[in-house]
Design a protein around this motif. Sequence first.
Motif, PDB file in Angstrom:
ATOM      1  N   THR A  85       0.866  -1.175   0.000  1.00  0.00           N
ATOM      2  CA  THR A  85       0.000   0.000   0.000  1.00  0.00           C
ATOM      3  C   THR A  85       0.899   1.221   0.000  1.00  0.00           C
ATOM      4  OG1 THR A  85      -1.759  -1.149   1.212  1.00  0.00           O
ATOM      5  CG2 THR A  85      -1.790   1.254   1.256  1.00  0.00           C
ATOM      6  N   TYR A  86       0.882   1.960  -1.091  1.00  0.00           N
ATOM      7  CA  TYR A  86       1.809   3.088  -1.259  1.00  0.00           C
ATOM      8  C   TYR A  86       1.135   4.413  -0.912  1.00  0.00           C
ATOM      9  CZ  TYR A  86       4.488  -0.394  -3.823  1.00  0.00           C
ATOM     10  OH  TYR A  86       5.183  -1.525  -4.163  1.00  0.00           O
ATOM     11  N   PRO A  87       1.918   5.344  -0.342  1.00  0.00           N
ATOM     12  CA  PRO A  87       3.372   5.344  -0.200  1.00  0.00           C
ATOM     13  C   PRO A  87       3.903   4.719   1.091  1.00  0.00           C
ATOM     14  CG  PRO A  87       2.537   7.473   0.424  1.00  0.00           C
ATOM     15  CD  PRO A  87       1.339   6.675  -0.023  1.00  0.00           C
ATOM     16  N   ALA A  88       3.007   4.226   1.968  1.00  0.00           N
ATOM     17  CA  ALA A  88       3.481   3.673   3.238  1.00  0.00           C
ATOM     18  C   ALA A  88       4.426   2.501   3.034  1.00  0.00           C
ATOM     19  CB  ALA A  88       2.288   3.241   4.098  1.00  0.00           C
ATOM     20  N   SER A  89       4.258   1.761   1.929  1.00  0.00           N
ATOM     21  CA  SER A  89       5.092   0.590   1.676  1.00  0.00           C
ATOM     22  C   SER A  89       6.406   0.915   0.980  1.00  0.00           C
ATOM     23  CB  SER A  89       4.316  -0.443   0.851  1.00  0.00           C
ATOM     24  OG  SER A  89       3.237  -0.977   1.608  1.00  0.00           O
ATOM     25  N   ASN A  90       6.678   2.177   0.708  1.00  0.00           N
ATOM     26  CA  ASN A  90       7.968   2.534   0.122  1.00  0.00           C
ATOM     27  C   ASN A  90       9.109   2.106   1.039  1.00  0.00           C
ATOM     28  OD1 ASN A  90       6.624   3.747  -1.986  1.00  0.00           O
ATOM     29  ND2 ASN A  90       7.421   5.806  -1.613  1.00  0.00           N
ATOM     30  N   TYR A  91      10.122   1.444   0.487  1.00  0.00           N
ATOM     31  CA  TYR A  91      11.300   1.061   1.260  1.00  0.00           C
ATOM     32  C   TYR A  91      12.269   2.236   1.293  1.00  0.00           C
ATOM     33  CZ  TYR A  91       9.918  -3.854   1.447  1.00  0.00           C
ATOM     34  OH  TYR A  91       9.257  -5.025   1.702  1.00  0.00           O
ATOM     35  N   GLN A  92      12.009   3.165   2.185  1.00  0.00           N
ATOM     36  CA  GLN A  92      12.842   4.348   2.329  1.00  0.00           C
ATOM     37  C   GLN A  92      13.077   4.615   3.808  1.00  0.00           C
ATOM     38  OE1 GLN A  92      10.102   6.520  -0.599  1.00  0.00           O
ATOM     39  NE2 GLN A  92      12.057   7.542  -0.993  1.00  0.00           N
ATOM     40  N   SER A  93      14.270   5.026   4.149  1.00  0.00           N
ATOM     41  CA  SER A  93      14.668   5.057   5.552  1.00  0.00           C
ATOM     42  C   SER A  93      13.963   6.138   6.364  1.00  0.00           C
ATOM     43  CB  SER A  93      16.188   5.251   5.658  1.00  0.00           C
ATOM     44  OG  SER A  93      16.600   6.424   4.993  1.00  0.00           O
ATOM     45  N   ASN A  94      13.406   7.168   5.726  1.00  0.00           N
ATOM     46  CA  ASN A  94      12.706   8.207   6.476  1.00  0.00           C
ATOM     47  C   ASN A  94      11.211   7.962   6.540  1.00  0.00           C
ATOM     48  OD1 ASN A  94      12.683   8.774   3.659  1.00  0.00           O
ATOM     49  ND2 ASN A  94      12.085  10.891   4.046  1.00  0.00           N
ATOM     50  N   VAL A  95      10.736   6.824   6.023  1.00  0.00           N
ATOM     51  CA  VAL A  95       9.320   6.486   6.066  1.00  0.00           C
ATOM     52  C   VAL A  95       9.006   5.711   7.343  1.00  0.00           C
ATOM     53  CG1 VAL A  95       7.491   5.109   4.983  1.00  0.00           C
ATOM     54  CG2 VAL A  95       9.026   6.482   3.565  1.00  0.00           C
ATOM     55  N   ILE A  96       7.922   6.087   8.008  1.00  0.00           N
ATOM     56  CA  ILE A  96       7.376   5.304   9.117  1.00  0.00           C
ATOM     57  C   ILE A  96       5.950   4.948   8.738  1.00  0.00           C
ATOM     58  CG2 ILE A  96       6.745   5.229  11.549  1.00  0.00           C
ATOM     59  CD1 ILE A  96       8.906   7.223  12.160  1.00  0.00           C
TER      60      ILE A  96
END
Length: 457
Positions: free
Chosen positions: A363-374
């Motif tokens: 489910t994007y953008p929550a599923s983005n593999y990025q270090s500043n995402v919670i």
Amino acid sequence: MHKNPVRRATIPRGINGLFPSGVLNARCEEGVGMERTRRGITGKSRGNSLFSLIVVMAWGIAMWTGWGLAAEEVPHGKGTHGRDEVLVKFWEDVEDQTKWDLHARAKAKRVKNFTIVRGLELVKVPDTTKIEEAIRLYGESDAVVYAEPNYIVQGQAVPNDPSYGSLWGLQRIDSPGAWNLSIGNSGVVVGVADSGIDYNHPDLSANAWRNPLECDKNGLDDDGNGYRDDCYGIDTFSHDSDPMDDNGHGTHVAGIIGAVGNNGVGVAGVNWNVSVAACRFLGSDGTGTISGAIECLQYFKSLKEKGVNIVATNNSWVIVDYSGEPGPFSRAIYDAVEEHRKAGILFIAAAGNRSLNNDITPTYPASNYQSNVISVAATTSGDGLATFSNYGPGTVHLGAPGLSILSTAPHNDYAWMSGTSMAAPHVSGVAALLKAYNPELDWKAIKNLILAGGDSV
């Protein structure tokens, strides 16, 4: 379907004495189903509200510092999009003439040039040209990094039950202990990309961020940022500088983060004192486009570069397909979030309200593999995962209160709403509170403090 066990992450006493033991639950989605009320809250002292933060973490997730997968590794899918708009990312050294030639071949007209992602443009194609054909044409050029539709996004709504009572989310996070150490600071700013904010609400007005150079309503762009009179933020949906909320979702989110505390009326936010900057990109029906979201992120980044102390953005929305199910990965959103990482801004996102395992169905953008995402799931007053909440040990980092949450609503009102949209701002509020208590913390330290020390629930 069996769901993975989760951990309830406490905020331990041992982390530099920052907070007493507590727990944080977060989950946020658009709550179009709401019940407005003033009963039982007017005249209520906020000093009596508890601030225990219950963090429900996916099993095995304790601390995350990796950079994650490259954007190319994330799968694509089919999603809802505007029928006549495409986002095109050119290589940075491409000359303008080459861009114009490509636009002419596609019979497209450039609508917007983004600065947050260099080379990214929003173009409009005529009704006679299919979106798929325009994307194919751009994609065949060596001058183009990628082209994608201007996908639709929306806040997530679920039925709610007001019988849970008021402010249980704050009661679950042991507020008195934390507030004895910090009640927040108006110098700390959280950007809310949503349906706007009712910045005149008596429980929000004092904590609504104000642009000191733009509140004179003189019709001029006094600070030179491209927006006239952007006193409280901007509106990328209506293309003006008035982010007043006509839906209710953003106002509810803002109240969770920072409804004014200890003022004798209404509710209290996670922060009694904070500044909430508004960017309206969702319309009255709770939907918008990724180009509008990107412009919001661009605006918040520009404020950060001008010295505004933005610690995080709250993103209680998801990309959807035609049926409202999770939509495709957006490279343009990914690139914009990456620019926020470089600027030191956390991207706190709702995990989604479809009871899905985001490890399997992203489910994007929550599923983005990025270090500043919670990525934040929703929990109940009993510390369980809300039945509607998405989850996933690899892609959902924690949970927060998201069922029947009482907060501010437009027109001096209050409402209960449910969703991961309500969970995410609990976490955004904690990020701001941590920054207020210790201004030396950077985004990585704040994220690790939030995710550290989990209790199984």
